[in-house]
Design a protein around this motif. Structure first.
Motif, PDB file in Angstrom:
ATOM      1  N   GLY A  31       0.849  -1.358  -0.013  1.00  0.00           N
ATOM      2  CA  GLY A  31      -0.039  -0.153   0.075  1.00  0.00           C
ATOM      3  C   GLY A  31       0.660   1.279  -0.015  1.00  0.00           C
ATOM      4  N   VAL A  32       1.861   1.524   0.796  1.00  0.00           N
ATOM      5  CA  VAL A  32       2.564   2.550   0.642  1.00  0.00           C
ATOM      6  C   VAL A  32       3.490   2.616  -0.609  1.00  0.00           C
ATOM      7  N   GLY A  33       3.771   1.407  -1.245  1.00  0.00           N
ATOM      8  CA  GLY A  33       4.421   1.689  -2.378  1.00  0.00           C
ATOM      9  C   GLY A  33       3.831   1.949  -3.548  1.00  0.00           C
ATOM     10  N   ALA A  34       2.404   1.693  -3.541  1.00  0.00           N
ATOM     11  CA  ALA A  34       1.503   2.080  -4.286  1.00  0.00           C
ATOM     12  C   ALA A  34       1.122   3.534  -4.342  1.00  0.00           C
ATOM     13  N   ALA A  35       0.931   3.860  -3.200  1.00  0.00           N
ATOM     14  CA  ALA A  35       0.491   5.437  -2.762  1.00  0.00           C
ATOM     15  C   ALA A  35       1.849   6.217  -3.183  1.00  0.00           C
ATOM     16  N   SER A  36       3.115   5.747  -2.962  1.00  0.00           N
ATOM     17  CA  SER A  36       4.149   6.443  -3.489  1.00  0.00           C
ATOM     18  C   SER A  36       4.323   6.709  -5.173  1.00  0.00           C
ATOM     19  N   ASP A  37       4.197   5.420  -5.660  1.00  0.00           N
ATOM     20  CA  ASP A  37       3.981   5.436  -7.083  1.00  0.00           C
ATOM     21  C   ASP A  37       3.026   6.422  -7.652  1.00  0.00           C
ATOM     22  N   TYR A  38       2.053   6.453  -7.152  1.00  0.00           N
ATOM     23  CA  TYR A  38       0.725   7.394  -7.516  1.00  0.00           C
ATOM     24  C   TYR A  38       1.402   8.740  -7.313  1.00  0.00           C
ATOM     25  N   LEU A  39       1.930   9.012  -6.149  1.00  0.00           N
ATOM     26  CA  LEU A  39       2.397  10.317  -5.871  1.00  0.00           C
ATOM     27  C   LEU A  39       3.337  10.828  -6.715  1.00  0.00           C
ATOM     28  N   ASP A  40       4.254  10.046  -7.139  1.00  0.00           N
ATOM     29  CA  ASP A  40       5.249  10.376  -8.154  1.00  0.00           C
ATOM     30  C   ASP A  40       4.646  10.445  -9.385  1.00  0.00           C
ATOM     31  N   SER A  41       3.523   9.920  -9.787  1.00  0.00           N
ATOM     32  CA  SER A  41       2.907   9.867 -11.325  1.00  0.00           C
ATOM     33  C   SER A  41       2.163  11.329 -11.513  1.00  0.00           C
ATOM     34  N   GLY A  43       3.015  14.084  -9.241  1.00  0.00           N
ATOM     35  CA  GLY A  43       3.816  14.975  -9.211  1.00  0.00           C
ATOM     36  C   GLY A  43       3.820  15.573  -7.968  1.00  0.00           C
ATOM     37  N   GLY A  44       2.893  15.145  -6.970  1.00  0.00           N
ATOM     38  CA  GLY A  44       2.588  15.850  -5.689  1.00  0.00           C
ATOM     39  C   GLY A  44       1.535  16.286  -5.044  1.00  0.00           C
ATOM     40  N   MET A  45       1.177  16.132  -3.770  1.00  0.00           N
ATOM     41  CA  MET A  45      -0.177  16.374  -3.002  1.00  0.00           C
ATOM     42  C   MET A  45      -0.024  16.813  -1.755  1.00  0.00           C
ATOM     43  N   ASP A  46      -0.858  17.101  -1.198  1.00  0.00           N
ATOM     44  CA  ASP A  46      -1.049  17.682   0.381  1.00  0.00           C
ATOM     45  C   ASP A  46      -0.733  16.148   1.196  1.00  0.00           C
ATOM     46  N   THR A  47       0.062  16.738   2.432  1.00  0.00           N
ATOM     47  CA  THR A  47       0.324  15.360   3.192  1.00  0.00           C
ATOM     48  C   THR A  47      -0.835  14.739   3.712  1.00  0.00           C
ATOM     49  N   ALA A  48      -1.956  15.444   3.991  1.00  0.00           N
ATOM     50  CA  ALA A  48      -3.088  14.962   4.633  1.00  0.00           C
ATOM     51  C   ALA A  48      -3.863  13.842   3.382  1.00  0.00           C
ATOM     52  N   GLU A  49      -3.855  14.593   2.241  1.00  0.00           N
ATOM     53  CA  GLU A  49      -4.317  13.925   1.116  1.00  0.00           C
ATOM     54  C   GLU A  49      -3.456  12.306   1.068  1.00  0.00           C
ATOM     55  N   HIS A  51      -1.976  10.979   2.948  1.00  0.00           N
ATOM     56  CA  HIS A  51      -1.761   9.839   4.000  1.00  0.00           C
ATOM     57  C   HIS A  51      -3.446   9.116   4.139  1.00  0.00           C
ATOM     58  N   SER A  52      -4.302   9.892   3.563  1.00  0.00           N
ATOM     59  CA  SER A  52      -5.620   9.148   3.387  1.00  0.00           C
ATOM     60  C   SER A  52      -5.537   8.153   2.297  1.00  0.00           C
ATOM     61  N   LEU A  53      -4.928   8.711   1.212  1.00  0.00           N
ATOM     62  CA  LEU A  53      -4.732   7.679  -0.010  1.00  0.00           C
ATOM     63  C   LEU A  53      -4.076   6.490   0.360  1.00  0.00           C
ATOM     64  N   GLN A  54      -2.831   6.672   1.208  1.00  0.00           N
ATOM     65  CA  GLN A  54      -1.866   5.522   1.674  1.00  0.00           C
ATOM     66  C   GLN A  54      -2.779   4.671   2.614  1.00  0.00           C
ATOM     67  N   SER A  55      -3.752   5.201   3.316  1.00  0.00           N
ATOM     68  CA  SER A  55      -4.528   4.173   4.204  1.00  0.00           C
ATOM     69  C   SER A  55      -5.521   3.525   3.344  1.00  0.00           C
ATOM     70  N   LYS A  56      -6.049   4.044   2.146  1.00  0.00           N
ATOM     71  CA  LYS A  56      -7.047   3.353   1.385  1.00  0.00           C
ATOM     72  C   LYS A  56      -6.312   2.352   0.609  1.00  0.00           C
ATOM     73  N   TYR A  57      -5.034   2.507   0.028  1.00  0.00           N
ATOM     74  CA  TYR A  57      -4.511   1.458  -0.639  1.00  0.00           C
ATOM     75  C   TYR A  57      -4.079   0.338   0.242  1.00  0.00           C
ATOM     76  N   ILE A  58      -3.487   0.603   1.494  1.00  0.00           N
ATOM     77  CA  ILE A  58      -3.335  -0.390   2.591  1.00  0.00           C
ATOM     78  C   ILE A  58      -4.702  -1.057   2.978  1.00  0.00           C
ATOM     79  N   LEU A  59      -5.720  -0.496   2.843  1.00  0.00           N
ATOM     80  CA  LEU A  59      -6.990  -1.065   3.221  1.00  0.00           C
ATOM     81  C   LEU A  59      -7.634  -2.343   2.131  1.00  0.00           C
ATOM     82  N   SER A  60      -7.166  -1.553   0.926  1.00  0.00           N
ATOM     83  CA  SER A  60      -7.657  -2.528  -0.241  1.00  0.00           C
ATOM     84  C   SER A  60      -6.771  -3.728  -0.485  1.00  0.00           C
ATOM     85  N   ASN A  61      -5.430  -3.609  -0.036  1.00  0.00           N
ATOM     86  CA  ASN A  61      -4.549  -4.665  -0.090  1.00  0.00           C
ATOM     87  C   ASN A  61      -4.862  -5.768   1.010  1.00  0.00           C
ATOM     88  N   MET A  62      -5.344  -5.230   2.138  1.00  0.00           N
ATOM     89  CA  MET A  62      -5.962  -6.092   3.479  1.00  0.00           C
ATOM     90  C   MET A  62      -7.272  -6.745   2.853  1.00  0.00           C
TER      91      MET A  62
END
Length: 88
Positions: A31-41, A43-49, A51-62
């Motif tokens: 989930g962290v890797g997928a969120a980081s890849d999306y962030l790189d694609s 170009g950037g986003m807010d920190t709160a967004e 973390h929210s995206l990261q938790s959604k990726y982790i939840l979907s993998n779980m």
């Protein structure tokens, strides 16, 4: 050949169970890797967004890992039941 026909129905549930287990075990890293890849694609986003995206990726993998693990175990136990009834 008789061994494969007798015990061949164990292979698919074992594979599904192992895939589900490993997805569940490494869900945080995936989930962290997928969120980081999306962030790189993008170009950037807010920190709160992020973390929210990261938790959604982790939840979907779980969720994916839990479903695969559950189905694999159910079919594995069904295979054990089928094997025990065929031996009687």
């Amino acid at each position: 050949m008789k061994f494969i026909t007798k015990y061949g129905f164990f292979i698919l549930p074992i594979i599904i169970t192992l895939v589900g287990f490993f997805i569940l075990k490494f869900s945080v890293d995936l989930g962290v890797g997928a969120a980081s890849d999306y962030l790189d694609s993008i170009g950037g986003m807010d920190t709160a967004e992020f973390h929210s995206l990261q938790s959604k990726y982790i939840l979907s993998n779980m969720l994916t890992g839990g479903i695969l693990l559950s189905f694999g175990l159910i079919f594995l136990f069904f295979s054990f039941y089928r094997l025990s009834n065929n031996n009687k």
